[in-house]
Scaffold this active site. Structure first.
Site, PDB file in Angstrom:
ATOM      1  N   HIS A  61      44.936  51.101  28.065  1.00 47.43           N
ATOM      2  CA  HIS A  61      44.342  51.693  29.269  1.00 47.43           C
ATOM      3  C   HIS A  61      45.344  52.678  29.850  1.00 47.43           C
ATOM      4  CE1 HIS A  61      41.087  48.651  29.372  1.00 47.43           C
ATOM      5  NE2 HIS A  61      42.029  47.842  28.898  1.00 47.43           N
ATOM      6  N   ASP A 304      46.339  45.613  24.863  1.00 43.80           N
ATOM      7  CA  ASP A 304      45.577  45.658  26.115  1.00 43.80           C
ATOM      8  C   ASP A 304      46.495  46.122  27.253  1.00 43.80           C
ATOM      9  OD1 ASP A 304      43.526  45.468  27.974  1.00 43.80           O
ATOM     10  OD2 ASP A 304      43.558  43.284  28.093  1.00 43.80           O
ATOM     11  N   PHE A 322      43.706  42.120  37.657  1.00 44.99           N
ATOM     12  CA  PHE A 322      43.941  41.556  36.328  1.00 44.99           C
ATOM     13  C   PHE A 322      44.712  42.567  35.476  1.00 44.99           C
ATOM     14  CE2 PHE A 322      40.055  39.144  37.473  1.00 44.99           C
ATOM     15  CZ  PHE A 322      40.440  37.853  37.130  1.00 44.99           C
TER      16      PHE A 322
END
Length: 425
Positions: A61, A304, A322
């Protein structure tokens, strides 16, 4: 410009050998035991160091556009290079979501302009990654999408997922799924169990993951889509994937370094650095994830990488975002805790972090160290004890539970797309 990388241990053809590498304008021109140094304009002596193929991460991300206080393509790609990665695949949960082929094409062009490594781009499955309106899958593929995902948001409606799988199967691209039934999360901020009870925090049960995974595996069996499971976290999920593979389902799966190395018994206080989705599960789950890698049920490791600002992480599990960073720490942590302890071999780790994601996502094999390829590799000192520290990070996000941990692998330099783009100072 000819550069000679001299005397390194080269990982090539699944084994390590002491070799020289001659680069000619960023292309690997020769590999051999003793290349004539008079051919080179520049010599980089790396005797005693290890030359590894470029690492590949299919799940990052970079927050760009719209969330650039957390990360940008430039800082995220620089952090990737620091971690030894030369190819990454960025998720589409940015602001705005690239809902059309034109918007996606603009993102891809921007990635190419700003990234110091190869930054591939996922397209969303549904508009704004919510609801049931599907995007133009064929148009997205033509625009350059590497795969499709609503990562961060599990697709809640079975009919929507079925229709998406049916259409995506025709493109031949993977559908990568964050499996999470919102109705079963119960507002959980960590794994449901003894640790959450002890800390007085709401727990998310494993069935929030496994129930949607079971649904999707049946839909994938019927539609024939390449279904990729993001960040597997439970032993039961591993078993469901194992059975589906045995049944002929076209399924691949990834696991993160943090789910391999951490479990909820390690959370001793309300520390939001440990807040991630899916959450850290039990020790039994963690052991099952490693077993799943070793037997081929899980195909690869993906970070991630999810950078946040200090304000985003807050002061408690209850109000924190998160996600944790991971692109810079993944290889050093896994090498130290898995390879050095002889739980896995370095060859296996490189398969999960380079060749397997390349093959499963049909990416370019330019990360392989072979004659004719662009230079995409990193040079490591695998006997360099040091602590993970924010001062060394290139990412804007410093939200990691591994800060202060000691690791033994230090990246000295990374070459990507024929250029030296990271060097340890």
């Amino acid at each position: 410009m000819k550069t000679l990388i001299q005397g390194g241990m080269i990982f090539q053809n699944s084994e390590f050998q002491t070799r020289d590498i001659l680069l000619d304008d960023g292309i690997i021109a020769q590999i051999g035991p003793h290349i004539d140094p008079t051919q080179a304009d520049q010599i980089i002596a790396v005797s005693g160091q290890t030359v590894l193929p470029g690492l590949v991460d299919v799940h990052v991300h970079f927050r760009d556009p719209g969330q650039t206080d957390k990360e940008t393509v430039k800082t995220g790609s620089e952090a990737s290079a620091h971690g030894g990665y030369t190819t990454v695949c960025a998720m589409p949960n940015v602001t705005p979501v690239p809902n059309t082929p034109d918007k996606l094409r603009q993102m891809i062009n921007y990635n190419d302009e700003q990234g110091v490594i190869s930054v591939k781009q996922f397209a969303p499955v549904t508009y704004d990654e919510h609801g049931d309106q599907l995007v133009d899958f064929d148009g997205m593929k033509k625009a350059g999408a590497v795969a499709f995902s609503n990562d961060g948001v599990g697709i809640q409606t079975a009919k929507t997922m079925y229709d998406a799988m049916t259409s995506i199967a025709k493109t031949g691209l993977p559908l990568a799924a964050h499996v999470e039934d919102h109705a079963l999360m119960n507002g959980g901020v960590m794994n449901e169990g003894s640790a959450s009870n002890k800390l007085g925090l709401k727990g998310a049960p494993e069935v929030a993951e496994t129930s949607q995974l079971a649904r999707d595996l049946e839909l994938a069996r019927v539609t024939g889509v390449h279904y990729h499971v993001c960040h597997v976290s439970t032993a039961r999920s591993v078993e469901l994937i194992r059975r589906a593979k045995a049944d002929g389902v076209n399924v691949t799966a990834e696991v993160t370094p943090h789910h391999l190395l951490l479990d909820d018994s390690m959370i001793q206080a309300d520390d939001p650095m440990y807040k991630m989705n899916p959450p850290m599960r039990t020790r039994k789950d963690r052991e099952a994830l490693l077993a799943g890698l070793l037997d081929g049920t899980i195909d690869m490791i993906a970070t991630d990488h999810a950078p946040h600002t200090s304000a985003d992480k807050g002061h408690s599990f209850n109000d924190a975002a998160f996600g944790i960073t991971g692109i810079e720490t993944a290889f050093p942590l896994l090498y130290t805790q898995l390879v050095k302890t002889k739980k896995v071999t370095l060859s296996q780790l490189l398969k999960w972090m380079s060749s397997a994601p390349t093959a499963k996502f049909n990416l370019s094999n330019e990360n392989e160290i072979k004659i004719g390829n662009h230079t995409n590799f990193s040079i490591w000192d695998l006997n360099a004890p040091h602590q993970i520290a924010t001062k060394d990070m290139k990412s804007k996000g410093h939200n990691s539970p591994f800060l202060g941990d000691q690791v033994d692998a230090q990246n000295l330099m990374t070459f990507a797309n024929g250029k030296l783009i990271y060097q340890d100072q």
